[in-house]
Design an enzyme around this catalytic site. Structure first.
Site, mmCIF file in Angstrom:
data_model
loop_
_atom_site.group_PDB
_atom_site.id
_atom_site.type_symbol
_atom_site.label_atom_id
_atom_site.label_comp_id
_atom_site.label_asym_id
_atom_site.label_seq_id
_atom_site.Cartn_x
_atom_site.Cartn_y
_atom_site.Cartn_z
ATOM 1 N N GLU A 1 38.182 4.020 8.048
ATOM 2 C CA GLU A 1 37.584 3.268 9.152
ATOM 3 C C GLU A 1 38.327 3.551 10.469
ATOM 4 O O GLU A 1 37.715 3.511 11.542
ATOM 5 C CB GLU A 1 37.609 1.769 8.801
ATOM 6 N N HIS B 1 30.180 6.837 15.002
ATOM 7 C CA HIS B 1 30.959 6.179 13.945
ATOM 8 C C HIS B 1 30.909 6.995 12.642
ATOM 9 O O HIS B 1 31.948 7.348 12.078
ATOM 10 C CB HIS B 1 30.414 4.766 13.720
ATOM 11 N N GLU B 2 29.699 7.305 12.208
ATOM 12 C CA GLU B 2 29.571 8.037 10.940
ATOM 13 C C GLU B 2 30.121 9.454 11.075
ATOM 14 O O GLU B 2 30.693 10.001 10.125
ATOM 15 C CB GLU B 2 28.112 8.059 10.465
HETATM 16 ZN ZN ZN Z 1 32.650 2.798 8.824
#
Ligand code: ZN
Length: 505
Positions: A299, A269-270
């Site tokens: 996002e 995710h990061e």
């Molecule tokens: Zn995020």
């Protein structure tokens, strides 16, 4: 010889780059605070960051910026609306107006109130005592309304707040796409809940030595295209990504020795956020043209790598054999399908941050509906717990036992972040729509993933999304990249296909 307007434009850009340098110094201090700083440094660090933020604010609200903008808006440099100069003038104007419209007194009152409220919220959540938090929530809603009135809006006060996180999006546009999504999503979550098939979760809850998780996670981030020559991975309590400056993007994670998914998917995710920051045009650093579009688009990048890629079958065709070598005790005798099912477990649960990729969106829709009702005055803060529980039952078919696992679970409202929640689900919607287009453009995507080749996707994202900076607002970017306006359909169809196969419907 540069003309008069070129000189004015250069002056505007020079001032913005200076502000960006101050911002990146504050960013580095912030990263250090959350990773390596000794605890006793907290007070001095808060002073350092507050000083730099104040300095940046002062430079950005300098009336000279307003004068430069006024002249440049009438100039040929603003004519072609997609040119670098026009984009920068437009976006700097937007930011400048937001800052100067809000009186210093209100900024301070919000800052003071939310600092206090976060402390109260922590206690209230620990004791599940909503009454303790209620007066603070009431005060925050009042202040956020004042803020919206200063910022200005056409239809809904909510628009002004949402615009801080997702510029250009409105309450109406979000309601439109969320309302259709909600109907189908509630159904989907209920169908999965009723399915007899359930994964064996013990597979991911075995012994996973932290040092090996770090090596494995770093290798995966590297494989998908996070550039470690321009970045690093460290440990923190609440994982984040910090794009400090061109050539320096830092991601963080936290490890649990008895859980595989938490750190691994957190790293993907990061890294997705990081790949976006690393893909921005370095030549435009310090200007909107070299800056990410919005929280929602950011996002979309993290969710795409975490879920659409990282929780897919082709990805694990490549990575499971490597994982089995790295964690032989935990994974040696695990079958592919069992592992794949375990990392894609879906079930209704109370806590948003622990939710799976399907039900996560229902948590967001619920918060969006409630916070917009609070702001409109359709719901009073005192009635929030009841409204939360009722809606929760309607969405998930289960009801929280107390407010700690209900309306008190998130920090956002205590920070005054009203209008922030929708960006999470917008991110998922953007990701699905972009990913559907990627599949059209790269026909053998799954085959590439299955042999550990992720450069096709990364290059596509660099070219179609990252390199544009703030050239297009989020909704426009979706239209330009996919040829369609934002819709819930790509996400719901992706979820139905993937989970239909897993849960047998
Ligand atoms: Zn995020």
């Amino acid at each position: 010889m540069p003309g008069k307007y070129e000189e004015l434009y250069d002056e505007l850009i020079k001032r913005n780059q200076e502000i960006a340098i101050i911002g990146s110094c504050a960013g580095l201090l912030g990263w250090d605070e959350r990773t390596y700083m000794p605890r006793s440094g907290a007070q001095a660090r808060a002073n350092q960051i507050a000083y730099l933020s104040g300095l940046a604010h002062q430079k950005f609200t300098d009336p000279k910026i307003g004068e430069l903008l006024k002249e440049l808006e009438q100039s040929p440099l603003a004519k072609d609306e997609l040119s670098d100069s026009a984009v920068n003038i437009r976006e700097i104007r937007d930011e400048y107006d937001k800052l100067i419209r809000v009186p210093q007194k209100l900024v301070e009152e919000i800052s003071h109130t939310t600092t206090m409220a976060q402390g109260i919220w922590t206690e209230a959540r620990a004791k599940s005592d909503f009454a303790k938090f209620l007066p603070w929530l009431e005060k925050i809603i009042k202040l956020e309304l004042q803020l919206a009135n200063c910022l200005g809006y056409k239809k809904e006060a909510y628009d002004a707040l949402l615009d801080n996180y997702e510029p250009g999006s409105t309450y109406e546009s979000v309601v439109k796409v969320f309302a259709e999504f909600r109907k189908e999503l509630v159904d989907l979550v209920a169908t999965i809940k009723d399915s007899k098939r359930k994964p064996d979760l013990s597979i991911i809850e075995r012994e996973y030595p932290v040092d090996r998780q770090a090596i494995f996670g770093q290798a995966a981030a590297d494989a998908i295209g996070f550039d470690f020559a321009s970045g690093r991975l460290d440990v923190t309590t609440h994982p984040f990504c910090s794009g400090i400056s061109p050539g320096d993007t830092r991601i963080t994670t936290r490890y649990s020795p008895r859980h595989f998914s938490q750190a691994f998917f957190g790293i993907l995710h990061e890294a997705g956020h990081g790949i976006y920051d690393q893909g921005l045009d370095k030549g435009h650093f310090g200007t909107p043209r070299g800056h990410s579009v919005s929280l929602g688009i950011h996002e979309s990048q993290s969710r795409m790598w975490e879920n659409f890629v990282g929780r897919s079958k082709p990805f694990w065709k490549h990575f499971l054999p490597l994982a089995q070598k790295t964690f032989p005790e935990a994974l040696k005798s695990v079958a592919f399908d069992d592992f794949y099912f375990a990392i894609n477990d879906v079930r209704p649960s109370y806590i948003r941050v622990e939710a799976d990729e399907v039900s996560y969106n229902l948590h967001i829709l619920l918060r969006f509906e409630l916070e917009s009702a609070l702001l409109k005055g359709d719901l009073s803060a005192a009635d929030l717990p009841g409204a939360w529980n009722e809606k929760f039952e309607q969405f998930f078919g289960i009801a929280p036992k107390n407010d700690a696992e209900g309306c008190l679970q998130d920090v956002h409202w205590s920070c005054g972040y009203i209008g922030y929640f929708p960006t999470y689900t917008l991110g998922n919607l953007y990701a699905a729509q972009f990913f559907a287009k990627v599949r059209e453009d790269i026909k053998d995507l799954d085959r590439q993933f299955a042999v550990g080749n992720f450069s096709g996707l990364k290059t596509w994202l660099n070219k179609n999304i990252h390199t544009h900076g703030k050239k297009y607002r989020a909704q426009k970017l979706v239209q330009v990249v996919t040829g369609q306006p934002l819709s819930h359909k790509p996400l719901i169809s992706y979820l139905r296909t993937k989970y239909g196969e897993l849960y047998g419907f």
